[in-house]
Structure formats: structure tokens, C-alpha cells
Write a protein that holds these residues in place. Structure first.
Motif, PDB file in Angstrom:
ATOM      1  N   LYS A  45      82.794 -40.170 -39.025  1.00  0.00           N
ATOM      2  CA  LYS A  45      81.554 -41.154 -39.360  1.00  0.00           C
ATOM      3  C   LYS A  45      80.968 -41.466 -38.132  1.00  0.00           C
ATOM      4  CE  LYS A  45      82.548 -41.794 -43.503  1.00  0.00           C
ATOM      5  NZ  LYS A  45      81.620 -41.197 -44.760  1.00  0.00           N
ATOM      6  N   ASN A  46      79.674 -41.169 -37.852  1.00  0.00           N
ATOM      7  CA  ASN A  46      79.055 -41.405 -36.779  1.00  0.00           C
ATOM      8  C   ASN A  46      79.062 -42.795 -35.976  1.00  0.00           C
ATOM      9  OD1 ASN A  46      77.884 -38.789 -36.681  1.00  0.00           O
ATOM     10  ND2 ASN A  46      76.138 -39.875 -38.238  1.00  0.00           N
ATOM     11  N   TYR A  47      79.107 -43.720 -36.721  1.00  0.00           N
ATOM     12  CA  TYR A  47      79.453 -45.082 -36.273  1.00  0.00           C
ATOM     13  C   TYR A  47      80.591 -45.402 -35.731  1.00  0.00           C
ATOM     14  CZ  TYR A  47      80.786 -45.968 -41.133  1.00  0.00           C
ATOM     15  OH  TYR A  47      81.446 -45.627 -42.263  1.00  0.00           O
ATOM     16  N   VAL A  48      81.748 -44.703 -36.020  1.00  0.00           N
ATOM     17  CA  VAL A  48      83.165 -45.162 -35.556  1.00  0.00           C
ATOM     18  C   VAL A  48      83.454 -44.762 -34.062  1.00  0.00           C
ATOM     19  CG1 VAL A  48      85.615 -44.907 -36.100  1.00  0.00           C
ATOM     20  CG2 VAL A  48      84.011 -45.051 -37.992  1.00  0.00           C
ATOM     21  N   LYS A  49      83.637 -45.608 -33.498  1.00  0.00           N
ATOM     22  CA  LYS A  49      84.102 -45.411 -31.989  1.00  0.00           C
ATOM     23  C   LYS A  49      85.660 -45.136 -31.793  1.00  0.00           C
ATOM     24  CE  LYS A  49      83.786 -47.082 -27.101  1.00  0.00           C
ATOM     25  NZ  LYS A  49      83.458 -45.681 -26.711  1.00  0.00           N
ATOM     26  N   SER A  50      86.490 -46.109 -32.481  1.00  0.00           N
ATOM     27  CA  SER A  50      87.788 -46.106 -32.247  1.00  0.00           C
ATOM     28  C   SER A  50      88.541 -46.574 -33.787  1.00  0.00           C
ATOM     29  CB  SER A  50      88.442 -46.909 -31.188  1.00  0.00           C
ATOM     30  OG  SER A  50      88.081 -48.184 -31.451  1.00  0.00           O
ATOM     31  N   ILE A  51      89.726 -45.944 -33.862  1.00  0.00           N
ATOM     32  CA  ILE A  51      90.472 -46.441 -35.303  1.00  0.00           C
ATOM     33  C   ILE A  51      91.827 -46.693 -34.856  1.00  0.00           C
ATOM     34  CG2 ILE A  51      90.576 -43.995 -36.020  1.00  0.00           C
ATOM     35  CD1 ILE A  51      90.267 -45.021 -38.943  1.00  0.00           C
ATOM     36  N   HIS A  52      92.364 -47.775 -35.305  1.00  0.00           N
ATOM     37  CA  HIS A  52      93.433 -48.034 -35.235  1.00  0.00           C
ATOM     38  C   HIS A  52      94.592 -48.481 -36.431  1.00  0.00           C
ATOM     39  CE1 HIS A  52      97.280 -49.566 -33.248  1.00  0.00           C
ATOM     40  NE2 HIS A  52      97.166 -50.862 -33.820  1.00  0.00           N
ATOM     41  N   TYR A  53      95.549 -48.087 -36.749  1.00  0.00           N
ATOM     42  CA  TYR A  53      96.110 -48.418 -37.711  1.00  0.00           C
ATOM     43  C   TYR A  53      97.473 -49.461 -37.424  1.00  0.00           C
ATOM     44  CZ  TYR A  53      99.860 -48.011 -41.601  1.00  0.00           C
ATOM     45  OH  TYR A  53     100.628 -48.446 -42.649  1.00  0.00           O
ATOM     46  N   ASN A  54      97.475 -50.649 -38.180  1.00  0.00           N
ATOM     47  CA  ASN A  54      98.213 -51.810 -38.093  1.00  0.00           C
ATOM     48  C   ASN A  54      99.303 -51.877 -39.423  1.00  0.00           C
ATOM     49  OD1 ASN A  54      99.327 -53.831 -36.654  1.00  0.00           O
ATOM     50  ND2 ASN A  54      97.884 -55.293 -37.384  1.00  0.00           N
ATOM     51  N   SER A  55     100.318 -51.510 -39.182  1.00  0.00           N
ATOM     52  CA  SER A  55     101.290 -51.486 -40.435  1.00  0.00           C
ATOM     53  C   SER A  55     101.704 -53.129 -40.669  1.00  0.00           C
ATOM     54  CB  SER A  55     102.596 -50.850 -40.003  1.00  0.00           C
ATOM     55  OG  SER A  55     103.251 -51.497 -39.221  1.00  0.00           O
ATOM     56  N   THR A  78      92.717 -41.261 -44.970  1.00  0.00           N
ATOM     57  CA  THR A  78      91.700 -42.153 -44.651  1.00  0.00           C
ATOM     58  C   THR A  78      91.101 -42.304 -43.003  1.00  0.00           C
ATOM     59  OG1 THR A  78      92.478 -43.695 -46.169  1.00  0.00           O
ATOM     60  CG2 THR A  78      90.890 -44.702 -44.748  1.00  0.00           C
ATOM     61  N   GLN A  79      92.069 -42.240 -42.168  1.00  0.00           N
ATOM     62  CA  GLN A  79      91.975 -41.995 -40.750  1.00  0.00           C
ATOM     63  C   GLN A  79      90.918 -40.953 -40.361  1.00  0.00           C
ATOM     64  OE1 GLN A  79      95.979 -42.545 -39.076  1.00  0.00           O
ATOM     65  NE2 GLN A  79      94.998 -44.409 -37.877  1.00  0.00           N
ATOM     66  N   ASN A  80      91.289 -39.630 -40.987  1.00  0.00           N
ATOM     67  CA  ASN A  80      90.652 -38.563 -40.526  1.00  0.00           C
ATOM     68  C   ASN A  80      89.049 -38.515 -41.177  1.00  0.00           C
ATOM     69  OD1 ASN A  80      92.858 -37.350 -39.232  1.00  0.00           O
ATOM     70  ND2 ASN A  80      93.463 -36.512 -41.095  1.00  0.00           N
ATOM     71  N   THR A  81      89.146 -39.234 -42.432  1.00  0.00           N
ATOM     72  CA  THR A  81      87.695 -39.228 -43.097  1.00  0.00           C
ATOM     73  C   THR A  81      86.964 -40.234 -42.024  1.00  0.00           C
ATOM     74  OG1 THR A  81      88.501 -38.877 -45.158  1.00  0.00           O
ATOM     75  CG2 THR A  81      86.437 -40.035 -44.979  1.00  0.00           C
ATOM     76  N   LEU A  82      87.330 -41.196 -41.728  1.00  0.00           N
ATOM     77  CA  LEU A  82      86.446 -42.335 -40.997  1.00  0.00           C
ATOM     78  C   LEU A  82      86.189 -41.732 -39.723  1.00  0.00           C
ATOM     79  CD1 LEU A  82      88.475 -45.574 -42.021  1.00  0.00           C
ATOM     80  CD2 LEU A  82      86.456 -44.883 -42.634  1.00  0.00           C
TER      81      LEU A  82
END
Length: 287
Positions: free
Chosen positions: A71-81, A64-68
Motif C-alpha cells: 500500500k502506498n500509504y504504509v511506511k512501516s508495519i509491526h506485528y505485536n503478538s 496480511t503484512q505482505n499485502t499491506l
């Protein structure tokens, strides 16, 4: 044409007048660009939290992280368990909810940071619809009211700055035009004499245009120096301003002031000289 010293009192007065006008114009450009950078930073603090289902595996999270990330609109992505979420909640509450519930009630999540261009109500609307279709995402959370409020204020501030920029540009042109017209006015009889002896108009204009451009360039450089000193003063008072005022802004402001200084003085000098070139000899005494 009788040659006079370039740095006479009249030239000095004209240069100071133009410098003050360019200083105001440069300050406005500085604040407009700084406001834009600040608004982008505020927008990029708008996050969307994707709540993941309990059966989400580590491989699903990576996928899911790799897919997101694409995306052009994503600047950063952080997983929170789930464990991280529980630890954060426990620290905020001062107690562990799992102690009296017997289980961890929280879910794992992905927190997306949006790019500034997409952090507006219209874009978030279709982004939300798309994200809800992401596998393993059961819900998403973002502060809709905050998004609307931020974009509303940014729109109002941008409109005010745009109006001020238009008014100040007009006033700057008028003031510099009057300054140069007075300078040319004192040479109107010399212009008329050269015209009567058959000098080409382009030949008559040339020294006035060159002098006007040189005065504009000097005034712009002095204005840039004063603006930079002002910037250093702001940094001394509030060092965090460096995060908003980037090197790009300083370069754009500096070049804009020089461009305005040279271009406006060139245009104003041209029309000021043309006014007396078109004037008849009898009219010179009543001008």
C-alpha cells in the motif's frame, strides 16, 4: 567609463547591506524547510493499530503484512503478538491480568506507520474504510483527535510562514533595490555621457550588471557561511537537531541564498540603470 577599484567603500557598504538581507531570507528558508521536516516526522508518528481475530494464524499474519506493505500509504508495519501485548501491559500495570482472569484478554495486532502525505483526516478516512475490509481484522484504533489537532496546527504554522516568506521577499527586493539604486545614482553623469557619445545601452548596462551580480554573489556566500555557523551553534546546543535538519535542507538553503543574491541584484541593477538611461540630461541634476 572611468575605472575604479571594485572593493571601494561604496561597494563594501552595498555588499554588507545585501548580506544582511540575504541572511534574513536564508534564515527564513531554513526555518520553513525545517518546519516541514519536523511536521513530516510528527505525522509519521501517527500509527493505526489493527486488532486481529483470535483465530489468526501465523501464515495469515505474514499474508496480511505482505499485502499491506504494498500500500502506498504504509511506511512501516509491526506485528505485536498476544504474548507481547500481555507482557507490555503487565509491565505498565505492575501485575499480570491473566493471573486473575485465567486467560490472556488481549489480542494480536498490527501497527501501521503512515507516510506523512497520508497522515491527514481526509486520507485517514478512506484508509480506515479500506483497512476494515482486511481479512482477520476485527477493529482498528487510532487517535483521531490527535490527528485533527496536529494537522490544524501545521496548517496554521504553514500559513504564517508563507505570509512571512512573501513579506520578507518583498522587503528584501526593496532594500537591495534601494542599495543598488544609490550605487548607480553616483554614476548617473557617466551613464549620460556614454549615452550622448553613442554607446549602446547594452554596453552601458554590462559593467553595472556584472558588478551587481558579483556583489550579490559575494554577499550570498558570506550569508551562507554565517548561516552554517549558526547551524553548527544550534547542533552544539541541541545535537538532536541533526535528525530534523538534513543535508538536503542545508544544500537547498545555500543554493537558494546564492540564487536570490544573484537574481535579485541582476534585476535591480537592470532597472536602476534603465532609469537613468531613459532620463533626459536636464533631469540628471534634479534626480
Amino acid at each position: 567609463m572611468k575605472r575604479t577599484s571594485f572593493f571601494n567603500m561604496q561597494a563594501l557598504t552595498s555588499c554588507i547591506s545585501m548580506m544582511l538581507v540575504l541572511l534574513l531570507l536564508g534564515a527564513l528558508v531554513f526555518f520553513v524547510l525545517t518546519a516541514r521536516n519536523l511536521s513530516n516526522q510528527v505525522k509519521e508518528n501517527i500509527n493505526i493499530t489493527l486488532l486481529l481475530s483470535d483465530d489468526t494464524k501465523a501464515s495469515d499474519v505474514v499474508s496480511t503484512q505482505n499485502t499491506l506493505k504494498k500500500k502506498n500509504y504504509v511506511k512501516s508495519i509491526h506485528y505485536n503478538s498476544k504474548e507481547d501485548a500481555l507482557k507490555e501491559l503487565s509491565e505498565n500495570m505492575g501485575a499480570d491480568p491473566s493471573d486473575f482472569l485465567g486467560t490472556n484478554p488481549l489480542t494480536a495486532s498490527l501497527e501501521l506507520g503512515l507516510k506523512a502525505d497520508y497522515a491527514n483526516p481526509d486520507s485517514i478516512y478512506w484508509i480506515e474504510k479500506e483497512l476494515r475490509q482486511t481479512p482477520k481484522v476485527v477493529d482498528l484504533i487510532y487517535q483521531k483527535e490527535w490527528v485533527d489537532t496536529i494537522n490544524g496546527w501545521i496548517t496554521k504554522i504553514s500559513l504564517v510562514l508563507l505570509v512571512l516568506a512573501g513579506l520578507l521577499t518583498f522587503v528584501s527586493f526593496a532594500l537591495i533595490n534601494n542599495t543598488l539604486r544609490l550605487s548607480v545614482y553616483s554614476k548617473r553623469f557617466i551613464i549620460n555621457t556614454m549615452k550622448l557619445v553613442g554607446a549602446r545601452w547594452s554596453f552601458i548596462r554590462r559593467p553595472f550588471l556584472l558588478k551587481g551580480m558579483m556583489l550579490g554573489l559575494i554577499a550570498a556566500i558570506v550569508a551562507d557561511i554565517l548561516l552554517y555557523i549558526g547551524y553548527l551553534g544550534l547542533v552544539k546546543v541541541e545535537p538532536a537537531i541533526k535528525e530534523v535538519v538534513t543535508l538536503d535542507i542545508l544544500i537547498i538553503v545555500g543554493l537558494s541564498v546564492i540564487l536570490f543574491g544573484v537574481l535579485i541584484t541582476l534585476i535591480c541593477s537592470f532597472f536602476s540603470v534603465n532609469r537613468f538611461l531613459h532620463m533626459k540630461t536636464a533631469s540628471m541634476y534634479t534626480a
